[in-house]
Every structure is written in C-alpha cells, then in structure tokens.
Design a protein around this motif. Structure first.
Motif, PDB file in Angstrom:
ATOM      1  N   ARG B 238      -5.469  -4.333  -8.133  1.00 41.23           N
ATOM      2  CA  ARG B 238      -5.975  -4.630  -6.802  1.00 41.23           C
ATOM      3  C   ARG B 238      -6.165  -3.328  -6.044  1.00 41.23           C
ATOM      4  N   LEU B 239      -7.272  -3.241  -5.346  1.00 44.52           N
ATOM      5  CA  LEU B 239      -7.538  -2.052  -4.522  1.00 44.52           C
ATOM      6  C   LEU B 239      -6.946  -2.278  -3.138  1.00 44.52           C
ATOM      7  N   LEU B 240      -6.044  -1.386  -2.746  1.00 41.44           N
ATOM      8  CA  LEU B 240      -5.488  -1.447  -1.402  1.00 41.44           C
ATOM      9  C   LEU B 240      -5.993  -0.256  -0.602  1.00 41.44           C
ATOM     10  N   SER B 241      -6.352  -0.529   0.653  1.00 38.06           N
ATOM     11  CA  SER B 241      -6.768   0.549   1.550  1.00 38.06           C
ATOM     12  C   SER B 241      -5.576   0.869   2.445  1.00 38.06           C
ATOM     13  N   LEU B 242      -4.997   2.021   2.239  1.00 36.97           N
ATOM     14  CA  LEU B 242      -3.795   2.418   2.973  1.00 36.97           C
ATOM     15  C   LEU B 242      -4.212   3.340   4.106  1.00 36.97           C
ATOM     16  N   SER B 243      -3.811   2.987   5.359  1.00 44.47           N
ATOM     17  CA  SER B 243      -4.225   3.820   6.487  1.00 44.47           C
ATOM     18  C   SER B 243      -3.160   3.795   7.571  1.00 44.47           C
ATOM     19  N   GLY B 244      -3.401   4.521   8.616  1.00 46.64           N
ATOM     20  CA  GLY B 244      -2.451   4.594   9.715  1.00 46.64           C
ATOM     21  C   GLY B 244      -1.523   5.785   9.546  1.00 46.64           C
ATOM     22  N   HIS B 245      -0.280   5.576   9.937  1.00 45.32           N
ATOM     23  CA  HIS B 245       0.677   6.676   9.940  1.00 45.32           C
ATOM     24  C   HIS B 245       1.309   6.854   8.558  1.00 45.32           C
ATOM     25  N   VAL B 246       0.530   7.234   7.570  1.00 39.25           N
ATOM     26  CA  VAL B 246       1.058   7.584   6.241  1.00 39.25           C
ATOM     27  C   VAL B 246       0.540   8.972   5.885  1.00 39.25           C
ATOM     28  N   TYR B 252      -6.174   2.817  -3.102  1.00 36.96           N
ATOM     29  CA  TYR B 252      -5.361   2.923  -4.311  1.00 36.96           C
ATOM     30  C   TYR B 252      -5.522   1.669  -5.133  1.00 36.96           C
ATOM     31  N   GLU B 253      -5.818   1.858  -6.422  1.00 36.67           N
ATOM     32  CA  GLU B 253      -5.856   0.694  -7.315  1.00 36.67           C
ATOM     33  C   GLU B 253      -4.477   0.549  -7.930  1.00 36.67           C
ATOM     34  N   ILE B 254      -3.832  -0.556  -7.648  1.00 38.25           N
ATOM     35  CA  ILE B 254      -2.475  -0.746  -8.138  1.00 38.25           C
ATOM     36  C   ILE B 254      -2.349  -2.066  -8.884  1.00 38.25           C
ATOM     37  N   VAL B 255      -1.329  -2.128  -9.694  1.00 36.82           N
ATOM     38  CA  VAL B 255      -0.904  -3.417 -10.223  1.00 36.82           C
ATOM     39  C   VAL B 255       0.123  -3.948  -9.238  1.00 36.82           C
ATOM     40  N   MET B 256      -0.053  -5.171  -8.827  1.00 35.88           N
ATOM     41  CA  MET B 256       0.826  -5.684  -7.783  1.00 35.88           C
ATOM     42  C   MET B 256       2.220  -5.941  -8.327  1.00 35.88           C
ATOM     43  N   GLY B 257       3.159  -6.121  -7.393  1.00 35.43           N
ATOM     44  CA  GLY B 257       4.534  -6.381  -7.810  1.00 35.43           C
ATOM     45  C   GLY B 257       5.488  -5.275  -7.375  1.00 35.43           C
ATOM     46  N   MET B 258       4.954  -4.092  -7.050  1.00 38.12           N
ATOM     47  CA  MET B 258       5.814  -3.021  -6.548  1.00 38.12           C
ATOM     48  C   MET B 258       6.308  -3.392  -5.158  1.00 38.12           C
ATOM     49  N   SER B 259       7.319  -2.709  -4.668  1.00 32.41           N
ATOM     50  CA  SER B 259       7.836  -3.018  -3.339  1.00 32.41           C
ATOM     51  C   SER B 259       7.009  -2.294  -2.299  1.00 32.41           C
ATOM     52  N   LEU B 263       5.163   1.433  -2.116  1.00 31.73           N
ATOM     53  CA  LEU B 263       3.764   1.632  -1.704  1.00 31.73           C
ATOM     54  C   LEU B 263       3.685   2.626  -0.547  1.00 31.73           C
ATOM     55  N   ILE B 264       4.454   2.400   0.497  1.00 29.63           N
ATOM     56  CA  ILE B 264       4.312   3.209   1.710  1.00 29.63           C
ATOM     57  C   ILE B 264       4.955   4.588   1.531  1.00 29.63           C
ATOM     58  N   PHE B 265       6.145   4.587   0.954  1.00 33.98           N
ATOM     59  CA  PHE B 265       6.855   5.866   0.858  1.00 33.98           C
ATOM     60  C   PHE B 265       6.583   6.567  -0.459  1.00 33.98           C
ATOM     61  N   GLY B 266       6.251   5.821  -1.527  1.00 38.39           N
ATOM     62  CA  GLY B 266       5.915   6.431  -2.806  1.00 38.39           C
ATOM     63  C   GLY B 266       4.444   6.843  -2.815  1.00 38.39           C
ATOM     64  N   ILE B 267       3.572   5.878  -3.032  1.00 35.59           N
ATOM     65  CA  ILE B 267       2.141   6.168  -3.135  1.00 35.59           C
ATOM     66  C   ILE B 267       1.614   6.770  -1.829  1.00 35.59           C
ATOM     67  N   GLY B 268       2.038   6.208  -0.704  1.00 41.34           N
ATOM     68  CA  GLY B 268       1.528   6.673   0.579  1.00 41.34           C
ATOM     69  C   GLY B 268       2.166   7.965   1.043  1.00 41.34           C
ATOM     70  N   GLY B 314      -6.699  -6.518   1.593  1.00 40.54           N
ATOM     71  CA  GLY B 314      -6.080  -5.341   1.019  1.00 40.54           C
ATOM     72  C   GLY B 314      -5.935  -4.161   1.952  1.00 40.54           C
ATOM     73  N   ALA B 315      -6.033  -4.391   3.254  1.00 39.53           N
ATOM     74  CA  ALA B 315      -5.893  -3.287   4.203  1.00 39.53           C
ATOM     75  C   ALA B 315      -4.439  -3.201   4.658  1.00 39.53           C
ATOM     76  N   VAL B 316      -3.796  -2.093   4.359  1.00 34.87           N
ATOM     77  CA  VAL B 316      -2.421  -1.886   4.808  1.00 34.87           C
ATOM     78  C   VAL B 316      -2.449  -0.817   5.888  1.00 34.87           C
ATOM     79  N   VAL B 317      -2.066  -1.213   7.106  1.00 38.15           N
ATOM     80  CA  VAL B 317      -2.120  -0.285   8.236  1.00 38.15           C
ATOM     81  C   VAL B 317      -0.678  -0.026   8.698  1.00 38.15           C
ATOM     82  N   VAL B 318      -0.291   1.234   8.640  1.00 37.17           N
ATOM     83  CA  VAL B 318       1.102   1.601   8.898  1.00 37.17           C
ATOM     84  C   VAL B 318       1.234   2.161  10.308  1.00 37.17           C
ATOM     85  N   MET B 319       2.285   1.741  11.020  1.00 35.73           N
ATOM     86  CA  MET B 319       2.514   2.234  12.378  1.00 35.73           C
ATOM     87  C   MET B 319       3.903   2.855  12.455  1.00 35.73           C
TER      88      MET B 319
END
Lengths: 802, 428
Positions: B238-246, B252-259, B263-268, B314-319
C-alpha cells in the motif's frame, strides 16, 4: 408502478403501489412529510433534505430522503421520531442561516413553504450569529421575473422545470457550495414562454413576477377557480383578486389538462382587463361621424330600431352575426339564439376561417383527449407550432416525448418548439403539403422510417393549420390519413379559446346547438318548439358574410368579441367588407380594426367577470367563474342580448345560469353538463362531451396549387399584436417585430442579408420589414408571422424585393 | 517475500520509468499478453482471490465490485485519478512516473469486465500527470496495446484521459461521472449504483489509480501470491503519503501490519526539532484523528477501523505538540466548506457555519455556547456523531468535515475551551 405493497408508516400499516415514492405514499395516507425541493410533477433531486425520515433496515434505522426512496414490501418508516425531528429542525436551521428573513416585505410571506414549515417543523430560533451571505437583490432575469438570490434555498425547482418540463433551460446553478446561486447565462435572459411557472413553484420569494410584485398580501386575496380563455387548451386557473382587481393567475394542477402549468400569456394577459383603453360605456356614432358615449337604453333602442328596419325592408337574411369564439358557451348560445330565433337569420359563424374548419373541429370521429397523450406510443403533429399557439398542449406533448417514451413526428415548414424532442421531423414547403402527405402515406424515400413509426399505436394525431396561406383542406386530408393508422385518435386544434364551444352552441350556419345539422327540418322544428319561435334555415359562413357585406346583400352585422379585419386570413377582403359596412354593432372590450367603423359599440363583461362554461379543443366543458365586476358601465353579454331580444319582440333567456340549463335540454351533446356538476360534482376537472350527433368524415381532397419560386408560410406567434397582449404592460413589450424569414440559401440567392429592409408582396398587398435568416425553414419558403400585423394577404405566392 | 509492487520500476529507473521503452524493457505488457490469453471470468476470479481492496478510500474488495456489474452493454471503466484529499499524493506519483503500469492495468481490467472504452478522470491540478498518461496512451496505441484488435485478439479498447476542472467533489465517483458527461460535478443519488447505471447510464466500474496499478502484478503472479502479502484484510502493498511534522515526509510503499510507531518514527524518521508527537490523521482529511496511545496498534485497514477511524486514501498527516488543534481543524473544515458541491442543505450551510464558528474562536471571539454548538451542528450533518458516520446528505463530504471537530472535542476539548473567553474547562 407495480402491484400494491404494504408498509408501516409511524406504526400504521398502509398500502401503496410498489415503486411509489415514500413521500407521496405517506401523503396519500395522511402523513405529511415536510419538503422544499420535491415537486410531484418533476424528478426528485433530494437536495433540500427536509423530507428525511427513518427507515428500518438490516443495520438499524437509517435516515433517508423520502422523496428519493421508493416504497417496498414490509418497509417500516418513522416520520416523527426524535432523530427525524432533530434532522428536520437541523435542516430548517441550516436553510435559515443565510435566508434574509425579510418576510414583512416579501411577496411570498403568508403563502411561503419556508415560512410555514419553519413554523410547523422548525427549531423556533436560530443559533447563527454571523453575518449572512449577501447578493445584489433583486435582479431582473427577464421582463417578467425577478430573482432575489438571498432568499433562494437552492431547491432546483426552477432549474428542473425549465430543463425537464419546458425544455428551455435558461436558468441554472452557478458556482459551488455556499456560493451556489441561481442565474441566467450571460446575455441570455430567462425568456421562456413558461417562466411564470417557476415563480409559482418557487418555495420562497426568490422568484417573483413583475406584474404581481408588491401588489398584495396573500391573505388579502380572494380566489376563484376558473378556466383560462387565452387558447383552446382550457388550463385550469385560480384567479386571485383584491379590491375588485385581478392581481394574478395561478395554475391549478389537473391531471387531464394543464397539470399545474400555465404559459406566460395565460398567466399575465389578465392585465388587459384593467387597461385604460378598455371600453367602459356604450358608444354610438353621432351625426358628426364620431363615436360618442351613450346610455344603454339609447344604444339598445338604436340597434333594435335599425335592425328591425333592415329585417322589415330586406328580410332577416340581410342580417348576420360573427364571433363567439372568445365567449362563454352561454354567451355564444344566446348569440346564436338571438340571430337564429329572434332575428331569424342563418348567417352566423364563430369560426373566422383561420382554423381547420368547423366540420373537422366539431365532427371528427375518434377525437383524442389531451390525456390520451399519456398513453400514446406515437404522436403526429401536423399543425401549428404548438409552443406558439397552444403552449400547454406543447408541454403535454413534450412530456409524452421526454418522460413517457412516445415518438413524436413533427411535420412543419420550419423548426417548431417540439423538434428537439421529436423522433422524426419532416420539413415541407407550403404549397407542397398534399404531395408531402402523399409521400408520407406511401412511406416514399426518406419518409419510410417516419411512415413506419406511425404504425406503432396508440397514435394521437394533432391536426391543424400549420399556417394560414395553406388551405384548411390540408388539415382535413391529414386527419383522413391519420384515421387510417392503427389505433389512432385525432385532435383537431384551433387557437381561439372557445371556438369549439361556440360551434357546439350553434354559432355556425350549418349546426344547431349540440352539433345538430341545421339542414335537418325536424331538428329545427324541435328547437323551435323549445325556443317558442321559428328557427332560421342555414345561411352564410364567415366568408359568405364578408362577401355579402362587400356586395351589399348583408345590411346589418353583429360582432361578438371578434375582429375579422385583424384575424381573418384574407385581411384585405375583410377590410373591404367592413369598409362597406352597413349597420354594424360590436360587443367587445376594446376598439379594434373591425369595430372602429361600427355604429354602436357595447362594452361587455368578460373572463373573471362572468360565470359560464367553455369547451376546450378536446370537447372538455369547464367552468369559468366570476370574481370581479366589469369596468364602468360594461354588462354581461347575455343580459345585453336579452335586452336587445326584448326590444325585438323575443327572448333568449334570463341570465347565464338559466341559459346553461336550457343548453343541457336542447343540445344533445351537452345533456350531461350542468354548472352544479362542474362546480361541485364529478365534473370539477371538466366533462368531456360525447361525439356526435353531427359527424364529419375527413377526406383526402387537398391538392397542391402550382406555385412559384417562393411560397408564404403564414404562421402565428404567441405574443402577438392582439389587444389582449398589447393592452397589458407586461406582455406588450415582448411581442417581436415582424420580419420576413428566409432560408440562408434563398437569402443568398436573392442577395439579402439579415436585417436588410425588404418589401414583401403577397396576393393582397405589400409590407416593408426586415429580413431574418432561419436555417430551419424549408427552402423556397418565406415565413411571416401572421398575427404581428403586417398584411400582405394569404395567398401562397410571395415576392421579396429590396 | 515481495514487499514492493508499484514503485520498483520508478525507484530503479528514476529518469525514464514513464516511457514505453523502459516499461517494455522491464517486463511491461507481459501481463497483458497473459491476460488476453485468459478467459475474462478467470481474470475476475484471480482478482477476487487476491483480496485486493480499493485504494480510493472505502477499501471495498475490487473483485466483488466487478461482480456487481449489470449485464447490459456497453460497459465502461472509469479510473478515478481525481486525487484531491488533503495530504494524499500517491496517485500522482503512479501517474507521472509509471503511467504504463496503470495503463496495462486498465487494459486488463477492461478486458476482464468487457469494457471497450475506459476513461481516466485526472485531477485538474495535475496537468503533468495527465500529460504523461496521455503520452503513454499514445505510445500504447502506436504499439498495438490500445485500439482495434489489441495484440491480434478481437479485443478493442480506447482510453480517454479527461482533466477535471478543479473540484474535490469529483473524487466522489458519481460526481466524476456527472463531470465526465459534461454536467455539474455533483454526487448522484444512489441507488442506482454505477455498476448498474453509471456513465451515460450504462454499467460502469469506477476504480482508483493505485487499485488498478496492482492488476498487472496480480495477473502475472496470481491472486494467491498477492493474497500472501500482508495481513488478512490488508493484502498486498500500500502506498502511504506521509506528511506534516515528520523528518522524512513522502510516499512510501509498505506492507501493512507494522505499528504506527514504526511508520512515524521508523520510516518517517520521527518528529523534527525534538518535538513530541501530539496526534495524527491516519487516512486523510476525512478521517478521525489518532493520539499517541495508539502508537503501538497495527497499521491495517481493519485495526484502524476498529480504533474509530479509517485508512482512507493513505494520507498520514502528523502533528507535533506545537500544533494549534483548533487552527488545524479549521483548516480542514474550510477545505470541505470550499469543496462542498452545494446540493445538500446540511453540507452547504453546515460546513460553512462550522468554519465561521472556528474562525470566531480563533479570533478570540468564541462564546461559551460554541462548544455545544459546534457539536450540535456536526450532529445535524452526521446524526449521532458515530463512526462510521451516519449522514443527512447525499454523499459523505459533509460528514467528513465533522471528523476534525469531533476529534479535537474528544482529545483536546480543554484546549478548545481555553481559547473561548469565559468558558469553563471541564473538570476544573
């Protein structure tokens, strides 16, 4: 709609046709669900969200709009639950967020669905404290309609009407979201013949009609149901008046005829009733040759003595009567009885030679009703442009084509309002009608598909005069052809409001009241027994009367609400006849081209001022009612005629009500008609009179004359030069300028461009006008609107020169 | 096990992954050849077996959707490339950098559902995407992958690339259909659903770009292989669009199931400038927000739903902790108010009202009653304030504007109250 199903509404089991919309099913069982956007004559859009109800489903209760949800077996519906109430209150609060709440100065106040449902279903007060949305207000979107976008709640009723119903989508949403607004297209006004309907169905005061703005409050209006007299469709109307003035007309929703709609001519033409030029006192020509105001006694005495003298000197055949096609049946009957019985003349005619012929109108076998269009598979329209002459019939045919799947075949010399929705369009040049019919009947060449379409019944054939340069025999021939089609009915159409009624009342040289042949001596004897006086033998029709006037054999003429000099297809002949006019009496609302030379002009009460009946083009008798008095010294026609009859030693009956009862007794076709039934009984939507006893067998006897390079199409337009249009301020400015319309090929061949001034010469004169280019015209045709005044005769041959 | 499907080519060949030459050189259109030798119903069966779920937001199983098609012909395939959800920018990458992958998916899918005309509705603000895709269409037509008798078979297909006019609402499938037909982009009343009466009132399948881009891989490798990737309910990548305060925003194309933590602290790469995480939106502007107590829950469609939100588009917006949540909510509400089509009263009037109440609060002119008012206006758009939301409207746009407000009221009510003069904080 399919078989009935059962559903539960608020705990009560009810039955409804499967597929019916929930909002309607609930209403038919006494549960009113509030609504703004839903209208029973248009497709639902589910926009206002006011009609939310809860429906129980597999995943619990769900809010749905009842205007978009069809009923289903076993459906359980809650229309008054707490959730529903909160949702409805929420919607109303939302609607009022940007609504200006200017009810005290809004024309809709007092009859406003938003106001009413705020009271019945609203939250009571608003929590909105911000500034409301503002627009310039109001803006004129046409000569007749003003738009106040601040009041608009975006229900899409007006846009749907103009798109779905009238087919001239000149009004649309622009912008988006909270900025969404209704507007017209740049430089294109909302110039629809049907624009007034949008005002009528607007659930707020966003659309208002200029003739009514700020004229009255709804609670000050008195209303009476009546029948629009403007054309022969016979739309049901609510006439609304205050302080003895008619202020507006509202369409009444009757399944059989207008289904709630009116054309703008029907809706706004009432303004002529109080026009300054309307006659309010009898006029008698003095020794100085001018018309002078006179008393009723003086005027009637004069008429009686002059007509009496004519009869004494030259016999009753020297007297004639024309008109009645704009009158009520009772007035027409009285006119016929005065002429035939009291005066003893058979020279009388309500038809002015501009219709497909009294025989076809009154005697067609297998006459179609308007409602037959609901079931028709194929509709043949070979007659006038319905949009211009019978606008609400146009809407009914359009509905059949666009909503009910009928195939419409239009045969006409130029594009009509129906062409866009027609399955087949056949163009022909006036003068080639008989050949075109021949080719159509045989399915020759490109007409094979059209011919094939006509084999799918039920067929309704709407037949009339496409234009006045063509012979009425063509309409008869088309009717004859139509009657050979499988499962076909024919609707002969004429324009003037009560022309069929007047003929049925015996205002015709060959027909006695109730469509009985006047040549039948036994029938005349029976009528004479009923009337208590002799009944004249058949005399002259309109053409005969005009020629009699011209050659001096007619010495006295009575006109009842008619203007042959303007309306007879051969205006020159009519004018010549009236120039020689012997003794001329006119009963009318205005001075016109025909009665300017009259010896006596009598002012009459008319629509909204008298009670009576009218018969529409399908033979439907409907009631017309009184709500205001006439103007000045004007009087009801039947009273005038009775006073006149008394002075001539006879009687035609005392008052319209008595005459109505007499009609039912002596006119076989009208035996079942009574005012009581029309007002209160089974006839509230009108009573369609039976066919016969007179019947007419249409014949294919029309032949094409040999014609030159250019032939005349003498059509008619809705907003014309007639007094009912020109005497009212709102519609007068909408009448177009007459122009000579040419096909672009003919124009370039002749070297004309749009706007060039030319002289058009017909068989009876010339007129100067501008050239207009119309690519929809059949080649070799000059289209000239007959009823805009230019008079060149009604011959087919025409010349156009610089 | 495969952990990348859609972005392999563009990663390996960043300069020319969008060209026909590169696409064919890296195995492109082999799946089409294979598919054209299959029976259409077998392709549908493979897609069903893959358990591929739609990537446009609703997560509906693609093969099941195809099975709803009414039998009448013609049928149409419409690709929804009107990617407009704030924070979502994944389809753009697929369109610009691997348009042939999508196109191959379109041709196979059209063959599978017996459509002979496919339309791609591209967001109006994506001219480059439309250009690249149009170029790919022309290349494919020249190469015999489109047009009459594709690759010598009897299958005909044409693809029309249509650029939208800048309305978010056209991401709603029936609004897109209206827009394609030349009408105002307004959602239609359903039923009928597009599979029964869609474009030009004919049976129509509307699928998202990413969904259809997966089809060539599924055909090449089989539905079972796809179904072996990722956890149940969130198969495939799945393609996730990671944005905001990261620290590392991006697709990112990921296989789902990770925490979420991974996602936020590892990949992001975590929150920049040493700030703490305050909250995040797990699936686009319409989704209710998550707070750090959910950091160790899995990123799957079903877990996100279980926790009261949605994976959406798939939009992950971090604040981070400095975020003014009222301003953040206002920004989203303003977006929905601006994008409301205007049909339904609650959405048209309600979203604008909400926006203006928030503006008042942000300007220091809030009233104590505004807290209840905000929630009650929300309740009149989305009765019960449930998740998944109920609605008083034709489409879910109105209820989407409710999510940020219920989120801040649920998690940060005290912060909202603190901005309103005279309002009393709960519990004080």
């Amino acid at each position: 709609m399919s078989d009935p199903i059962k559903l539960t509404v608020d705990g009560r089991e009810v039955t409804a046709p499967g597929g019916q919309l929930l909002i309607k099913a609930a209403e038919e069982h006494g549960t009113y669900i509030p609504r703004f956007c839903w209208h029973p004559r248009m497709k639902p859009v589910g926009m206002c969200r006011m009609c939310l109800v809860e429906v129980e489903g597999p995943r619990g209760k769900v809010l749905v709009t009842s205007c978009t949800t069809p009923v289903a077996e076993g459906m359980v519906v809650h229309t008054k639950s707490d959730v529903v109430k909160k949702a409805q209150e929420g919607v109303l609060e939302f609607l009022l967020v940007n609504h200006p709440l200017d009810c005290p100065v809004c024309d809709k106040g007092g009859e406003c669905p938003l106001q009413d449902q705020t009271l019945s279903h609203g939250p009571g007060e608003s929590r909105f404290v911000e500034e409301k949305r503002h627009f310039e207000k109001p803006i004129a979107i046409s000569e007749l309609v003003m738009l106040d976008r601040e009041r608009c709640i975006l229900c899409a009723r007006c846009t749907r009407f103009s798109d779905e119903i009238s087919g001239d989508p000149l009004i649309e949403f622009i912008d988006r979201g909270n900025h969404t607004q209704i507007n017209t297209f740049p430089d294109e006004p909302f110039a629809s013949y049907f624009s007034g309907n949008t005002v009528q169905i607007c659930p707020v005061g966003a659309l208002t009609a200029t003739p009514y703005r700020f004229r009255a409050r709804p609670w000050d209006l008195e209303a009476v149901e009546s029948t629009c007299p403007q054309c022969s469709v016979g739309c049901r109307v609510s006439v609304q008046a205050s302080q003895n003035q008619v202020l507006r007309l509202i369409g009444v929703d009757v399944d059989a005829t207008n289904q709630g709609w009116l054309c703008d001519k029907g809706r706004f033409a009432f303004e002529h009733l109080r026009a300054p030029a309307r006659l309010s006192t009898p006029l008698v020509r003095g020794a100085d040759g001018e018309l002078h105001e006179a008393g009723w006694g003086e005027a009637l005495d004069l008429i009686a003595s002059r007509i009496g003298a004519v009869i004494a000197e030259r016999g009753p055949a020297a007297v004639a009567g024309l008109g009645g096609a704009r009158s009520t049946n009772e007035e027409a009957y009285a006119f016929g009885k005065l002429l035939r019985g009291v005066l003893g003349t058979g020279n009388l005619d309500a038809s002015l030679g501009d219709d497909p012929g009294a025989a076809l109108l009154a005697g067609v076998p297998h006459r179609a009703t308007i409602d037959d269009l609901e079931r028709a598979k194929t509709i043949l329209v070979w007659g006038p442009d319905l949009k211009e002459e019978l606008p609400v019939l146009h809407l009914r045919v359009r509905r059949a084509a666009t909503a009910l799947g009928a195939d419409v075949v239009v045969v006409h010399p130029r594009a009509t309002g129906l062409d866009r929705d027609a399955a087949h369009v056949v163009r022909y040049r006036p003068g080639e009608g008989a050949a075109t019919l021949q080719r159509l009947a045989a399915g020759e060449g490109d007409l094979a598909a059209v011919r094939a379409a006509l084999d799918t019944g039920p067929v309704v054939a709407i037949v009339g005069r496409t234009g006045l340069a063509e012979s009425a025999d063509l309409a008869d021939a088309v009717a004859a052809f139509a009657l050979t089609l499988a499962d076909a009915k024919v609707m002969p159409v004429a324009r003037r409001g009560n022309v069929l009624g007047a003929i049925d009342m015996g205002v015709h040289p060959h027909l006695l009241p109730g469509r009985v042949a006047a040549s039948d001596a036994a029938a005349r004897a029976a009528l004479a027994a009923a009337w208590g006086c002799a009944v004249a033998v058949p005399g002259r029709d309109t053409s005969g009367i005009l020629s009699g006037m011209a050659d001096g054999s007619i010495a006295a003429v009575l006109l009842l609400g008619c203007d042959p000099v303007a309306d007879h297809p051969d205006r020159k002949a009519a004018a010549a006849a009236f120039d020689k006019a012997p003794f001329l009496v006119s009963l009318d609302l205005f001075l016109n081209e025909s009665n300017r030379t009259a010896d006596v002009v009598l002012p009459v009460d008319t629509f909204t001022e008298v009670e009576g009946t009218m018969t529409n083009l399908e033979g439907r008798v409907q009631k017309s009612n009184r709500i205001v008095p006439g103007v000045g010294a004007s009087r009801p026609v039947v009273e005038i005629l009775e006073d006149l009859a008394a002075r001539l030693g006879g009687s035609i009956g005392a008052g319209a009500a008595a005459i109505a009862k007499e009609i039912a007794l002596v006119a076989p076709a009208y035996a079942a008609v009574s005012w009581e039934a029309l007002d209160w009984g089974r006839g509230r939507d009108g009573i369609v009179v039976a066919e016969g006893p007179f019947t007419h067998t249409p014949e294919r006897r029309a032949t094409d004359p040999s014609v030159g390079a250019l032939t005349l199409h003498l059509g008619r337009v809705l907003y014309d030069g007639g007094t009912m249009i020109t005497a009212g301020p709102s519609l007068a400015r909408l009448a177009p300028e007459p122009a000579a319309h040419l096909h672009p090929d003919d124009a370039s061949r002749l070297g004309f461009a749009a706007g060039d001034r030319v002289t058009v010469t017909g068989n009876a004169g010339s007129a100067a006008m501008a050239v207009a280019i119309d690519p929809t015209l059949a080649r070799g045709t000059v289209y000239l609107p007959f009823n805009l005044g230019a008079s060149i005769g009604n011959g087919l041959e025409v010349k156009v020169e610089k | 096990m495969t952990d990348r499907i859609l972005t392999v080519r563009m990663e390996a060949h960043p300069t020319d992954s969008h060209t026909m030459a590169r696409y064919e050189a890296t195995g492109g259109y082999a799946a089409l050849r294979k598919a054209l030798a299959m029976k259409p119903e077998d392709i549908v069966a493979e897609v069903k077996a893959s358990n591929l779920r739609g990537r446009g937001g609703a997560g509906f199983p693609t093969g099941v959707k195809w099975g709803f098609l009414a039998p009448t012909r013609p049928r149409y395939l419409v690709i929804n490339a009107d990617e407009s959800e704030p924070g979502t920018f994944k389809d753009r990458q697929l369109l610009e950098r691997d348009p042939h992958q999508l196109l191959e998916g379109i041709i196979i899918s059209s063959f599978a559902i017996d459509a002979h005309h496919a339309f791609v509705f591209v967001r109006g603000e994506y001219p480059r995407s439309a250009r690249r895709l149009q170029q790919a269409v022309e290349e494919a037509r020249a190469a015999g992958y489109l047009g009459r008798g594709i690759l010598g078979t009897g299958f005909d297909l044409d693809v029309t690339v249509h650029l939208g006019a800048g309305a978010y609402i056209c991401g709603e499938e029936t609004a897109a259909l209206n827009s394609l037909e030349g009408r105002r982009g307004e959602p239609r009343i359903k039923p009928p659903f597009p599979a029964v009466a869609g474009l030009y009132a004919k049976p129509t399948i509307v699928n998202n770009v990413e969904t259809i881009a997966n089809i060539p891989w599924i055909v090449m490798n089989g539905g079972a292989a796809y179904n072996a990737i990722g956890p149940e309910g969130s198969r495939g990548t799945r393609l996730l669009s990671l944005s905001g305060h990261v620290a590392n925003p991006g697709n990112y194309e990921i296989v789902m199931g990770m925490s979420w933590r991974d996602l936020i602290f590892g990949i992001g790469g975590g929150i920049p400038n040493g700030k703490a995480l305050k909250c995040w939106i797990p699936g686009g502007a319409s989704a209710p927000w998550f707070t750090p107590d959910l950091l160790d829950t899995p990123v799957t469609l079903d877990d996100i739903a279980k926790n009261g939100s949605m994976a959406g588009s798939g939009a992950v917006v971090v604040m981070d902790e400095t975020t003014n949540v009222v301003a953040a909510a206002w920004s989203i509400v303003r977006f929905f108010s601006h994008e409301s089509c205007g049909q339904c009263t609650p959405c048209r009037e309600g979203t604008t009202w909400l926006q203006r109440i928030l503006e008042r609060i942000l300007a220091g002119q809030g009233r104590p009653s505004d807290v209840d008012l905000l929630l009650d206006v929300c309740d009149n758009i989305s009765p019960g304030l449930r998740w998944p939301p109920a609605q008083t409207t034709i489409c879910p746009l109105g209820p989407s504007a409710v999510s940020p407000i219920t989120s801040i009221m649920k998690h940060f009510r005290d912060e909202v109250v603190a901005m309103i003069p005279g309002a009393v904080t709960a519990g004080v």
